[in-house]
Design a protein around this motif. Structure first.
Motif, PDB file in Angstrom:
ATOM      1  N   THR A 188       0.825  -1.218   0.000  1.00  0.00           N
ATOM      2  CA  THR A 188       0.000   0.000   0.000  1.00  0.00           C
ATOM      3  C   THR A 188       0.856   1.263   0.000  1.00  0.00           C
ATOM      4  N   GLY A 189       0.291   2.355  -0.533  1.00  0.00           N
ATOM      5  CA  GLY A 189       0.988   3.639  -0.523  1.00  0.00           C
ATOM      6  C   GLY A 189       0.894   4.274   0.852  1.00  0.00           C
ATOM      7  N   LEU A 190       1.978   4.916   1.293  1.00  0.00           N
ATOM      8  CA  LEU A 190       2.020   5.480   2.648  1.00  0.00           C
ATOM      9  C   LEU A 190       2.133   7.006   2.644  1.00  0.00           C
ATOM     10  N   ALA A 191       2.960   7.515   1.772  1.00  0.00           N
ATOM     11  CA  ALA A 191       3.241   8.954   1.741  1.00  0.00           C
ATOM     12  C   ALA A 191       3.933   9.244   0.423  1.00  0.00           C
ATOM     13  N   ARG A 192       4.021  10.542   0.096  1.00  0.00           N
ATOM     14  CA  ARG A 192       4.753  10.915  -1.116  1.00  0.00           C
ATOM     15  C   ARG A 192       5.844  11.913  -0.731  1.00  0.00           C
ATOM     16  N   VAL A 193       6.917  11.920  -1.526  1.00  0.00           N
ATOM     17  CA  VAL A 193       7.991  12.901  -1.275  1.00  0.00           C
ATOM     18  C   VAL A 193       8.353  13.593  -2.585  1.00  0.00           C
ATOM     19  N   SER A 194       8.716  14.860  -2.466  1.00  0.00           N
ATOM     20  CA  SER A 194       9.199  15.600  -3.641  1.00  0.00           C
ATOM     21  C   SER A 194      10.127  16.719  -3.186  1.00  0.00           C
ATOM     22  N   SER A 195      11.250  16.835  -3.889  1.00  0.00           N
ATOM     23  CA  SER A 195      12.149  17.967  -3.630  1.00  0.00           C
ATOM     24  C   SER A 195      12.092  18.942  -4.809  1.00  0.00           C
ATOM     25  N   GLY A 196      11.133  18.711  -5.702  1.00  0.00           N
ATOM     26  CA  GLY A 196      11.020  19.553  -6.898  1.00  0.00           C
ATOM     27  C   GLY A 196      10.753  21.011  -6.544  1.00  0.00           C
ATOM     28  N   GLY A 197      11.421  21.907  -7.240  1.00  0.00           N
ATOM     29  CA  GLY A 197      11.141  23.339  -7.114  1.00  0.00           C
ATOM     30  C   GLY A 197      11.690  24.007  -5.864  1.00  0.00           C
ATOM     31  N   LEU A 198      12.389  23.264  -4.998  1.00  0.00           N
ATOM     32  CA  LEU A 198      12.928  23.908  -3.785  1.00  0.00           C
ATOM     33  C   LEU A 198      14.081  24.838  -4.161  1.00  0.00           C
ATOM     34  N   ASP A 199      14.179  25.960  -3.465  1.00  0.00           N
ATOM     35  CA  ASP A 199      15.313  26.867  -3.681  1.00  0.00           C
ATOM     36  C   ASP A 199      16.467  26.356  -2.804  1.00  0.00           C
ATOM     37  N   LEU A 200      17.255  25.463  -3.379  1.00  0.00           N
ATOM     38  CA  LEU A 200      18.323  24.819  -2.588  1.00  0.00           C
ATOM     39  C   LEU A 200      19.404  25.812  -2.195  1.00  0.00           C
ATOM     40  N   ALA A 201      19.732  26.731  -3.109  1.00  0.00           N
ATOM     41  CA  ALA A 201      20.783  27.720  -2.804  1.00  0.00           C
ATOM     42  C   ALA A 201      20.375  28.539  -1.578  1.00  0.00           C
ATOM     43  N   GLU A 202      19.100  28.933  -1.545  1.00  0.00           N
ATOM     44  CA  GLU A 202      18.615  29.704  -0.392  1.00  0.00           C
ATOM     45  C   GLU A 202      18.704  28.861   0.885  1.00  0.00           C
ATOM     46  N   GLY A 203      18.285  27.586   0.785  1.00  0.00           N
ATOM     47  CA  GLY A 203      18.275  26.701   1.955  1.00  0.00           C
ATOM     48  C   GLY A 203      19.678  26.454   2.492  1.00  0.00           C
ATOM     49  N   PHE A 204      20.623  26.224   1.592  1.00  0.00           N
ATOM     50  CA  PHE A 204      22.005  25.977   2.028  1.00  0.00           C
ATOM     51  C   PHE A 204      22.584  27.249   2.661  1.00  0.00           C
ATOM     52  N   ALA A 205      22.298  28.398   2.042  1.00  0.00           N
ATOM     53  CA  ALA A 205      22.834  29.664   2.579  1.00  0.00           C
ATOM     54  C   ALA A 205      22.258  29.930   3.971  1.00  0.00           C
ATOM     55  N   PHE A 206      20.964  29.655   4.147  1.00  0.00           N
ATOM     56  CA  PHE A 206      20.313  29.880   5.448  1.00  0.00           C
ATOM     57  C   PHE A 206      20.973  28.998   6.522  1.00  0.00           C
ATOM     58  N   ALA A 207      21.183  27.721   6.176  1.00  0.00           N
ATOM     59  CA  ALA A 207      21.800  26.804   7.149  1.00  0.00           C
ATOM     60  C   ALA A 207      23.217  27.271   7.484  1.00  0.00           C
ATOM     61  N   ARG A 208      23.979  27.570   6.421  1.00  0.00           N
ATOM     62  CA  ARG A 208      25.373  27.989   6.592  1.00  0.00           C
ATOM     63  C   ARG A 208      25.464  29.253   7.455  1.00  0.00           C
ATOM     64  N   GLU A 209      24.646  30.257   7.099  1.00  0.00           N
ATOM     65  CA  GLU A 209      24.807  31.561   7.750  1.00  0.00           C
ATOM     66  C   GLU A 209      24.083  31.612   9.098  1.00  0.00           C
ATOM     67  N   GLN A 210      22.784  31.342   9.085  1.00  0.00           N
ATOM     68  CA  GLN A 210      22.031  31.469  10.350  1.00  0.00           C
ATOM     69  C   GLN A 210      22.299  30.289  11.295  1.00  0.00           C
ATOM     70  N   GLY A 211      22.164  29.072  10.755  1.00  0.00           N
ATOM     71  CA  GLY A 211      22.350  27.891  11.605  1.00  0.00           C
ATOM     72  C   GLY A 211      23.772  27.814  12.117  1.00  0.00           C
TER      73      GLY A 211
END
Ligand code: NAP
Length: 527
Positions: free
Chosen positions: A34-57
């Protein structure tokens, strides 16, 4: 647990929950289909996410001392413990594992994180490490050199394998966060749900600073393009994917530090002269069966090759097969089932194909196909019985030293002399672990020295520690995990040694007075 229209799991990136675009990839229950869940990383702004982690985190984590970050890990442990029941339900549904096997992943992950919380306390209020003592640069002691280790100012990207969605995250995140380095985890798609849920619980509990922990579920597209020179990649998975990562331009051109934990043809060695009615023989047999059945053999550390003195080949084949025959295989929800499912039908196909290759040069000593599945439909479930192969002419075999069948499969290999056995083990081209079975402490010490250069860990079992040993395949945070060559060449865990990957070493050459000043703020570790 299941729904007709499985929900799209959210990614957590740039400090907010975000849905990927498109229908995503469906995660399935490998037993019921049976199907349980779906995942997608499509369309994410990865550059923004990496910069946020690097700088703020990164900035927020580095502002804390080791002791403060250790307290943060301890708080995360409490959150995970409070939600433990939900994790077991997810593991049963998405990984098809029995509760015992789910525990190795879930409790193993929480235990490892707790271990790093305790280790971190011993580093006190320091914010960097002093690597050994200062050394004179000339005759005059007034000018010296001191090595220091400081947290890297990048982000740690974890690309993980499907078999340990919990432990695989926390065994890496413990050392990274303790070091002051933010984490972005990309779990393997097939079992991403548990990783995603654990990150969600820890993030929602607010025990970590914003940007310290992020999760991207689904395709890895674009992740490596977002890397910058001070970032790190810790990869666990197949040698093929590892090669792609190592040759990615962002990694090769920017010298991004990469740790690889890949596949491995681990071995077990029964000492020469062992008697078939001895305790040592029984210990080997019991461990081989445990290794083949735990997580249906889907452990990178599992015993794949079993080396026994030639005169014990038949006795070992018989004893291991007899125990394998008693294993019940099927739906992990049935309390009589000892061995659950493989992680997916795709893995079932891969295991069957690998078995067919090994069969070309081996005999079938115990046939997994003979196990009737309990409470599971063979047309749907990814369950498979344990198979023991063997060959009386291991020197003529090639594939058993090259092909890792990631399932409940092992091959029995006889040897004529210890030298031959050691040479056969080394044909694995570098492994995570070999275990040695003997009641002779001198033999164990000598064999371990011979095996150490091609293994990250040597696990030796003698009757005196039979009840105490932690198991061939269990990775303990105090001991190194990783192996040379084929095993990926990586190093993880090993107590505080794990922090080295997340720190940058630098040599400060200065006056003794300046170095003394510096030393007051650091925690000295052995050089
Ligand atoms: P895999 O196919 O190599 O996948 C591992 C991870 O890499 C997954 O997250 C996968 O994502 C991702 N990936 C796939 N292609 C990629 C690419 N081109 N760029 C970046 N990432 C990519 O391995 P697996 O099948 O999940 O795991 C089984 C293998 O892992 C076995 O061989 C086992 O021995 C090894 N393993 C080793 C250890 C260890 O500690 N040494 C531990 C566990 C497992 P998707 O899932 O989305 O494809």
């Amino acid at each position: 647990m299941t729904t007709d229209t499985p929900a799209l799991l959210q990614n957590y990136l740039a400090g907010r929950w975000q849905a990927g675009s498109g229908p995503g990839t469906l995660l399935r229950d490998p037993v019921l289909g049976t199907g349980l869940a779906r995942v997608s990383s499509g369309g994410l702004d990865l550059a923004e996410g990496f910069a946020f982690a690097r700088e703020q985190g990164g900035r927020a984590l580095r502002a804390l001392s080791y002791r403060e970050r250790a307290a943060m890990l301890a708080a995360a442990v409490k959150v995970l413990q409070a939600n433990r029941d939900a994790y077991f339900e997810i593991a049963t549904a998405n990984s098809g594992t029995t509760n015992r096997d789910s525990g190795a992943d879930i409790d193993g992950g929480i235990f490892t994180l707790g271990y790093y919380a305790r280790q971190g306390e011993t580093l006190g209020d320091a914010r960097f490490l002093l690597d050994g003592d200062a050394s004179r640069l000339g005759k005059d002691p007034a000018f010296q050199s001191q090595h220091i280790m400081v947290p890297t100012h990048g982000v740690a990207l974890f690309i993980n394998a499907f078999n340990f969605p919990s432990w695989g995250l926390w065994e890496k995140a413990g050392p990274a966060l303790l070091s002051g380095v933010p984490v972005i985890v990309k779990p393997a798609t097939a079992t991403a749900w548990l990783t995603q849920r654990m990150v969600q619980d820890v993030v929602d509990a607010g025990v970590l600073p914003a940007g310290a922990l992020s999760v991207v579920c689904g395709s890895s597209n674009g992740l490596l393009d977002a890397l910058e020179p001070f970032d790190l990649v810790s990869f666990t998975g197949s040698a093929e994917t590892a090669a792609l990562i190592r040759s990615h331009p962002a990694v090769s051109a920017q010298s991004v530090r990469v740790n690889v934990e890949a596949d491995s043809l681990n071995a077990a060695l029964l000492a020469p002269g062992t008697r078939p009615d001895s305790e040592v023989f029984k210990l080997l047999v019991g461990e081989v069966v445990r290794e083949m059945s735990t997580k249906s053999g889907q452990r990178c550390t599992a015993i794949r090759r079993v080396l026994v003195p030639a005169e014990l080949y038949d006795a070992a084949a018989e004893a291991i097969s007899a125990k394998l025959a008693t294993l019940s295989v099927g739906n992990p929800r049935n309390k009589d089932v000892r061995m659950g499912s493989l992680v997916s039908r795709e893995q079932l196909d891969t295991v069957q194909a690998g078995l067919a290759r090994l069969r070309a040069e081996t005999d079938l000593l115990h046939d997994g196909a003979g196990h009737a599945l309990v409470d599971a439909d063979p047309a749907v479930a990814a369950c498979v019985g344990p198979t023991l192969l063997g060959t009386r002419r291991p020197q003529d075999a090639r594939l058993v030293h090259e092909v890792e069948v990631f399932g409940p499969v092992a091959t029995l290999l006889p040897y004529a002399s210890l030298d031959e056995a050691l040479a056969t083990i080394r044909r694995g081209q570098g492994s995570l672990v070999t275990s040695v079975y003997s009641d002779d402490a001198t033999f164990i010490a000598d064999a371990a020295l011979e095996l150490a250069s091609s293994h990250g860990r040597v696990h030796a079992i003698s009757p005196d520690i039979a009840a105490l040993n932690t198991g061939h395949g269990n990775v303990m945070p105090m001991s190194l995990h990783g192996g040379p060559g084929r095993a990926g060449g990586g190093e993880e865990l090993g107590g505080l040694r794990a922090l080295g990957f997340y720190h940058r070493r630098s040599a400060l050459q200065a006056s003794a007075a300046a170095l003394e000043r510096l030393a007051a703020g650091g925690h000295r570790i052995a050089g």
